[in-house]
Design an enzyme around this catalytic site. Structure first.
Site, PDB file in Angstrom:
ATOM      1  N   ARG A 249      36.279 -65.511 -26.543  1.00  0.00           N
ATOM      2  CA  ARG A 249      36.821 -66.704 -27.477  1.00  0.00           C
ATOM      3  C   ARG A 249      35.539 -66.840 -28.584  1.00  0.00           C
ATOM      4  NH1 ARG A 249      41.191 -66.405 -25.690  1.00  0.00           N
ATOM      5  NH2 ARG A 249      42.447 -68.090 -24.897  1.00  0.00           N
ATOM      6  N   GLU A 278      40.630 -70.291 -35.621  1.00  0.00           N
ATOM      7  CA  GLU A 278      41.696 -69.061 -35.918  1.00  0.00           C
ATOM      8  C   GLU A 278      42.755 -69.697 -36.304  1.00  0.00           C
ATOM      9  OE1 GLU A 278      42.398 -66.885 -32.276  1.00  0.00           O
ATOM     10  OE2 GLU A 278      40.362 -65.929 -32.362  1.00  0.00           O
ATOM     11  N   HIS A 296      42.882 -61.288 -33.492  1.00  0.00           N
ATOM     12  CA  HIS A 296      43.139 -61.796 -32.190  1.00  0.00           C
ATOM     13  C   HIS A 296      44.259 -60.759 -31.389  1.00  0.00           C
ATOM     14  CE1 HIS A 296      42.521 -65.187 -29.186  1.00  0.00           C
ATOM     15  NE2 HIS A 296      42.862 -64.210 -28.554  1.00  0.00           N
TER      16      HIS A 296
END
Length: 330
Positions: A249, A278, A296
């Site tokens: 993360r 993000e 991601h």
């Protein structure tokens, strides 16, 4: 914070119909289709008047929320759902959801572990190889015509036989270690607690791990417990010949400190699949050749997303049927 008042308005054993199920944010298309076509679930609008109207009219009747790991049920939304009983999370990470409030109110939460382990570990290995061997930069070099013009691409770093420190030796961390062992890497790790059965070298802190290894591989779970775990001091300890790979993360690392270290070449490079805000990526990173950037995509394969959808829907249907979850977070 409101308490869970569901017992006052209905029995937890009473049927849960579609209008008591709320989809929060975008979810996997298969999950979205099942929620709409099979269950008639409600969809939470984007912030604005429509969302306010839905919550005012239907907030008290919502008993189950379905969300993704990126957009969970945050503190404010959870407070607006006083009869919420369960949160079905599509993804292994659930740090976007206020788990502390959920636990305090007796709201159960599920995620989708295990089914994405192998693909995330594959992504970690791809980032590792691409970052140390500068594969992305080498491709851009070729496409720009530099090789054809007679230039030589700069030498990179050997990926086999290195000392790799895995921060978070859970399911995904172990799967990454298995792959790196095939490259002859020496594996070290730091966890919240030492694993007595592990054959790898344990270090008592992230700082000690960074000091002892060539590559810091971040595989720690997200959430408040790991936020900022890789701080400026840890990044500095990686050193000018060391690398950072993050498939966990964005919150685990001090992103501004990482950007500065890459720009100043205080570390050799980084491979990043995750970011703090993000889908926003720090603009300074976009023109640096010592960092590999991915949007991601750790679990982004057809097979894994299908498995995740099946497990998320399995959790939902299990809860609707008998108030149990297949994969509760605790």
């Amino acid at each position: 914070m409101p308490t869970n008042t569901s017992a006052m308005t209905h029995s937890k054993n009473s049927p849960i119909t579609g209008d008591a199920i709320l989809r929060v944010g975008p979810v996997n298309p298969e999950v979205a289709q099942a929620l709409q076509a099979d269950l008639g679930a409600q969809v939470l609008p984007e912030p604005g008047p429509e969302r306010e109207a839905l919550l005012e009219e239907h907030g008290t009747q919502i008993r189950v929320a379905v969300c993704s790991g990126r957009i969970g049920v945050d503190s404010e939304l959870m407070q607006r759902l006083p009869n919420l009983e369960a949160i079905i999370n599509f993804g292994v990470g659930y740090d976007a959801t206020d788990v502390a409030q959920a636990q305090a109110r007796g709201i159960v939460v599920s995620n989708t572990p295990d089914v994405l382990t192998e693909c995330v570990a594959d992504t970690a290995l791809g980032l590792y190889l691409s970052t140390l061997r500068s594969l992305g930069a080498a491709e851009r070099f070729l496409r720009a015509g530099a090789w054809a013009a007679g230039e030589n691409f700069p030498l990179a770093t050997r990926a086999s036989g290195t000392k790799v420190g895995i921060l978070g030796l859970g399911r995904i961390g172990q799967a990454i270690a298995n792959r790196l062992e095939a490259f002859g890497c020496e594996i070290h790790y730091h966890n919240r607690s030492e694993k007595p059965d592990s054959r790898y070298a344990y270090h008592p802190s992230a700082l000690a791990l960074a000091e002892a290894t060539d590559v810091l591989m971040i595989a720690a779970a997200g959430g408040s417990q790991s936020a900022g775990l890789v701080d400026r001091e840890v990044i500095e300890a990686v050193g000018p010949r060391g690398f950072i790979i993050n498939i966990a993360r964005g919150s685990v690392i001090d992103e501004p400190a990482l950007v500065q270290a890459l720009a100043n070449k205080d570390i050799a490079g980084a491979g990043l699949d995750v970011f703090t805000k993000e889908p926003s990526v720090p603009a300074e990173l976009l023109n640096l050749d010592n960092v590999v950037l991915l949007p991601h995509v750790g679990s982004g394969t057809h097979e894994t997303r299908a498995d995740m959808a099946a497990l998320a829907l399995g959790n939902l249907r299990s809860y609707l049927e008998d108030r149990t979850l297949l994969t509760p977070i605790s």
